[in-house]
Design an enzyme around this catalytic site. Structure first.
Site, PDB file in Angstrom:
ATOM      1  N   GLY A   1     -26.317  36.198 -17.122  1.00 58.09           N
ATOM      2  CA  GLY A   1     -26.214  34.740 -17.221  1.00 58.09           C
ATOM      3  C   GLY A   1     -27.353  33.962 -16.588  1.00 58.09           C
TER       4      GLY A   1
ATOM      5  CG  LEU B   1     -20.955  34.179 -33.035  1.00 59.48           C
ATOM      6  CD1 LEU B   1     -21.532  32.849 -32.572  1.00 59.48           C
ATOM      7  CD2 LEU B   1     -19.508  34.330 -32.574  1.00 59.48           C
TER       8      LEU B   1
ATOM      9  CG  HIS C   1     -33.945  37.757 -30.231  1.00 58.19           C
ATOM     10  ND1 HIS C   1     -32.895  38.651 -30.227  1.00 58.19           N
ATOM     11  CD2 HIS C   1     -35.058  38.471 -30.505  1.00 58.19           C
ATOM     12  CE1 HIS C   1     -33.365  39.862 -30.501  1.00 58.19           C
ATOM     13  NE2 HIS C   1     -34.670  39.784 -30.671  1.00 58.19           N
TER      14      HIS C   1
ATOM     15  N   GLY D   1     -26.901  35.575 -40.798  1.00 60.49           N
ATOM     16  CA  GLY D   1     -27.604  36.827 -40.507  1.00 60.49           C
ATOM     17  C   GLY D   1     -27.698  37.075 -39.007  1.00 60.49           C
TER      18      GLY D   1
ATOM     19  CG  ASP E   1     -31.516  38.145 -33.662  1.00 61.81           C
ATOM     20  OD1 ASP E   1     -30.840  37.337 -33.012  1.00 61.81           O
ATOM     21  OD2 ASP E   1     -31.608  39.346 -33.378  1.00 61.81           O
TER      22      ASP E   1
ATOM     23  CG  HIS F   1     -35.091  37.133 -18.202  1.00 62.99           C
ATOM     24  ND1 HIS F   1     -34.644  38.429 -18.177  1.00 62.99           N
ATOM     25  CD2 HIS F   1     -34.036  36.386 -18.590  1.00 62.99           C
ATOM     26  CE1 HIS F   1     -33.382  38.457 -18.540  1.00 62.99           C
ATOM     27  NE2 HIS F   1     -32.987  37.240 -18.796  1.00 62.99           N
TER      28      HIS F   1
ATOM     29  CD  GLU G   1     -34.958  35.376 -22.652  1.00 66.92           C
ATOM     30  OE1 GLU G   1     -33.788  35.055 -22.853  1.00 66.92           O
ATOM     31  OE2 GLU G   1     -35.305  36.554 -22.432  1.00 66.92           O
TER      32      GLU G   1
HETATM   33  C1  GAR Z   1     -31.790  37.473 -22.579  1.00 65.20           C
HETATM   34  O1  GAR Z   1     -33.023  38.110 -22.468  1.00 65.20           O
HETATM   35  C2  GAR Z   1     -31.532  37.052 -24.003  1.00 65.20           C
HETATM   36  O2  GAR Z   1     -32.679  36.644 -24.691  1.00 65.20           O
HETATM   37  C3  GAR Z   1     -30.989  38.328 -24.578  1.00 65.20           C
HETATM   38  O3  GAR Z   1     -30.122  38.827 -23.591  1.00 65.20           O
HETATM   39  C4  GAR Z   1     -30.659  38.470 -22.319  1.00 65.20           C
HETATM   40  C5  GAR Z   1     -29.552  37.879 -21.485  1.00 65.20           C
HETATM   41  O4  GAR Z   1     -30.011  37.520 -20.218  1.00 65.20           O
HETATM   42  N1  GAR Z   1     -30.316  38.096 -25.830  1.00 65.20           N
HETATM   43  C6  GAR Z   1     -30.377  38.940 -26.843  1.00 65.20           C
HETATM   44  O5  GAR Z   1     -30.979  39.989 -26.789  1.00 65.20           O
HETATM   45  C7  GAR Z   1     -29.647  38.466 -28.096  1.00 65.20           C
HETATM   46  N2  GAR Z   1     -29.944  39.316 -29.206  1.00 65.20           N
HETATM   47  P1  GAR Z   1     -29.150  36.587 -19.277  1.00 65.20           P
HETATM   48  O6  GAR Z   1     -27.704  37.084 -19.334  1.00 65.20           O
HETATM   49  O7  GAR Z   1     -29.740  36.786 -17.911  1.00 65.20           O
HETATM   50  O8  GAR Z   1     -29.267  35.180 -19.781  1.00 65.20           O
END
Ligand code: GAR
Length: 206
Positions: free
Chosen positions: A22, A108, A124, A163, A165, A191, A194
């Site tokens: 999270g 989903l 992603h 789909g 992604d 990260h 992100e």
């Molecule tokens: C993140 O890197 C996100 O982009 C990825 O899971 C991680 C969760 O990190 N999502 C996917 O791979 C979706 N296909 P977090 O729980 O620390 O936010």
């Protein structure tokens, strides 16, 4: 004249879906606290896994949070639909305006895709369309980027469609890939991006 109660509700309710640690959720919580998420507020957090740290982050921030699990007796495709329908029912009951998949690893399907079309986004950890799709999450994505000899990687925020992604891209942030990178070092670099990307995308969305 009668007021429309919908007009009175100025803040837009955001449902955040999570599956793990999270940190993206935390970035949204911190951003809302520090400078807001535009007209948006994180109203509720739903996890598809029990006891994940993301739920604790939500509770620490005073945000209602709970887990929804699909019926595990169902076959895979039906399980996906069952979970999606449970999330949709909650989202409608809680008057959710936008759904943010922030580290949410279930795919989903069903009515939620149309009901929340252009109102549901996902983050992603690659530069889509590269290294996306079913089964591509976490370390696997970064290993694939390294194996392919990519010089750049990054993250993508996109609308969710039927789909995996494949929805319309809202924004991407790029990072360099170094020759001595491991999936872990690359993941850490991405990260950081992100966290900025998800906040920016949510502000644009709402
Ligand atoms: C993140 O890197 C996100 O982009 C990825 O899971 C991680 C969760 O990190 N999502 C996917 O791979 C979706 N296909 P977090 O729980 O620390 O936010």
């Amino acid at each position: 004249m009668f007021e429309n109660p919908e007009n009175e509700r100025k803040m837009k309710n955001i449902l955040t879906l999570v599956s793990g640690n999270g940190t993206n959720l935390q970035a949204l919580i911190d951003a809302e606290r520090q400078s807001g998420l535009g007209q948006g507020t994180i109203a509720v957090v739903i996890s598809d896994k029990l006891n994940v740290f993301a739920l604790e982050r939500a509770e620490n921030a005073g945000i209602p949070a709970f887990t929804l699990l699909p019926d595990k007796n169902l076959p895979k495709q039906e399980r996906r639909l069952d979970l999606s329908n449970r999330i949709l029912a909650k989202a409608l009951a809680l008057q959710i305006d936008f759904i943010v998949c922030a580290g949410f690893l279930s795919i989903l399907s069903g009515d939620i895709i149309a009901v929340y079309a252009s109102r549901m986004i996902n983050i992603h950890p690659s530069l889509l369309p590269k290294f996306g799709g079913q089964g591509m999450y976490g370390e696997k994505v970064h290993r694939a980027a390294l194996d392919a000899g990519e010089r750049e990687s990054g993250c993508t925020v996109h609308f969710v469609d039927a789909g995996a992604d494949t929805g319309q891209i809202i924004l991407q942030r790029i990072v360099p890939v170094f020759s001595n990178d491991t999936p872990q070092t690359l993941a850490e670099r991405i990260h950081v991006q992100e966290h900025a990307a998800i906040v920016e995308a949510v502000r644009r969305l709402v």
